[in-house]
Motif scaffolding. Structure first.
Motif, PDB file in Angstrom:
ATOM      1  N   LEU A   1       0.981  -1.285   0.099  1.00 44.76           N
ATOM      2  CA  LEU A   1      -0.113  -0.015  -0.078  1.00 44.76           C
ATOM      3  C   LEU A   1       0.919   1.131  -0.043  1.00 44.76           C
ATOM      4  O   LEU A   1       1.787   1.328   0.698  1.00 44.76           O
ATOM      5  N   THR A   2       0.480   2.312  -0.666  1.00 45.28           N
ATOM      6  CA  THR A   2       1.220   3.420  -0.778  1.00 45.28           C
ATOM      7  C   THR A   2       0.608   4.737   0.165  1.00 45.28           C
ATOM      8  O   THR A   2       1.407   5.657   0.093  1.00 45.28           O
TER       9      THR A   2
ATOM     10  N   PRO B   1      -7.221   1.754   4.900  1.00 43.78           N
ATOM     11  CA  PRO B   1      -7.397   0.307   4.974  1.00 43.78           C
ATOM     12  C   PRO B   1      -8.042  -0.175   3.687  1.00 43.78           C
ATOM     13  O   PRO B   1      -8.724   0.258   2.863  1.00 43.78           O
ATOM     14  N   ARG B   2      -7.582  -1.461   3.346  1.00 40.56           N
ATOM     15  CA  ARG B   2      -7.969  -2.144   2.160  1.00 40.56           C
ATOM     16  C   ARG B   2      -8.690  -3.457   2.601  1.00 40.56           C
ATOM     17  O   ARG B   2      -7.934  -4.321   3.373  1.00 40.56           O
TER      18      ARG B   2
ATOM     19  N   LYS C   1      -1.391   0.168   6.019  1.00 40.02           N
ATOM     20  CA  LYS C   1      -0.041   0.532   6.620  1.00 40.02           C
ATOM     21  C   LYS C   1      -0.401   2.048   7.064  1.00 40.02           C
ATOM     22  O   LYS C   1      -0.980   2.888   6.688  1.00 40.02           O
ATOM     23  N   VAL C   2       0.130   1.989   8.321  1.00 37.18           N
ATOM     24  CA  VAL C   2       0.059   3.112   9.135  1.00 37.18           C
ATOM     25  C   VAL C   2       1.198   4.079   9.751  1.00 37.18           C
ATOM     26  O   VAL C   2       2.166   3.321   9.707  1.00 37.18           O
ATOM     27  N   LEU C   3       1.252   5.337   9.899  1.00 34.74           N
ATOM     28  CA  LEU C   3       2.108   6.027  10.664  1.00 34.74           C
ATOM     29  C   LEU C   3       1.352   7.285  11.233  1.00 34.74           C
ATOM     30  O   LEU C   3       0.614   7.957  10.557  1.00 34.74           O
TER      31      LEU C   3
ATOM     32  N   ALA D   1       1.055   5.051  15.376  1.00 34.28           N
ATOM     33  CA  ALA D   1       2.216   4.213  15.202  1.00 34.28           C
ATOM     34  C   ALA D   1       3.470   5.394  15.215  1.00 34.28           C
ATOM     35  O   ALA D   1       3.337   6.253  14.248  1.00 34.28           O
ATOM     36  N   ASN D   2       4.515   5.303  15.860  1.00 32.09           N
ATOM     37  CA  ASN D   2       5.532   6.027  15.929  1.00 32.09           C
ATOM     38  C   ASN D   2       6.483   5.887  14.747  1.00 32.09           C
ATOM     39  O   ASN D   2       7.200   6.681  14.436  1.00 32.09           O
ATOM     40  N   GLU D   3       6.340   4.679  14.044  1.00 31.35           N
ATOM     41  CA  GLU D   3       7.022   4.194  12.935  1.00 31.35           C
ATOM     42  C   GLU D   3       6.067   3.421  12.207  1.00 31.35           C
ATOM     43  O   GLU D   3       4.907   3.107  12.719  1.00 31.35           O
ATOM     44  N   GLU D   4       6.551   3.376  10.814  1.00 34.04           N
ATOM     45  CA  GLU D   4       5.546   2.754   9.800  1.00 34.04           C
ATOM     46  C   GLU D   4       5.090   1.252  10.426  1.00 34.04           C
ATOM     47  O   GLU D   4       6.048   0.517  10.957  1.00 34.04           O
TER      48      GLU D   4
END
Length: 123
Positions: free
Chosen positions: A14-15, A20-21, A35-37, A88-91
């Motif tokens: 995911l970009t 969400p997908r 993918k979260v950040l 999320a502090n990092e990806e």
């Protein structure tokens, strides 16, 4: 959606963050990956529980009375009606299991809110 899928590989591809997908359906629920950040938004789901499973990385789920920290392989269910804010502090790669009626950010609408149509787009 009756194929073998790799939630971790799909999430990694995911970009967009916090978009969400849907990767599978299970009775009246969707299995989603993202993918979260950073921080999503304080919100709740009045009628639905929400299951988080960490595929890669670490995610904190802030709630009004506590914060839980989830690491790769951990699962946590946010009970219906509980205000929460995933951070999320990092990806981080996550999998969610939630009823099909669950709105992405509950009744809160932000720039990060995604419609069900967005979440159902092919990966």
């Amino acid at each position: 959606m009756n194929d073998v899928v790799s939630p971790k590989h799909i999430a990694a591809s995911l970009t967009e963050h916090w978009s969400p997908r849907v990767v599978a359906e299970l009775d009246d629920s969707f299995v989603k990956v993202a993918k979260v950040l950073g921080s999503l938004a304080w919100h709740s789901h009045d009628n639905e529980d929400e299951l988080f499973f960490i595929l890669k990385g670490s995610l904190a789920i802030e709630m009004e009375d506590r914060t839980v920290v989830l690491n790769e392989g951990d699962t946590f269910v946010v009970p219906k009606g509980v205000r929460h804010n995933p951070v999320a502090n990092e990806e981080c790669l996550i999998m969610l299991i939630e009823r099909k009626s669950t709105l992405h950010t509950g009744t809160e609408v932000t720039a990060k809110t995604r419609s069900l149509a967005d979440q159902l787009r092919p990966v």
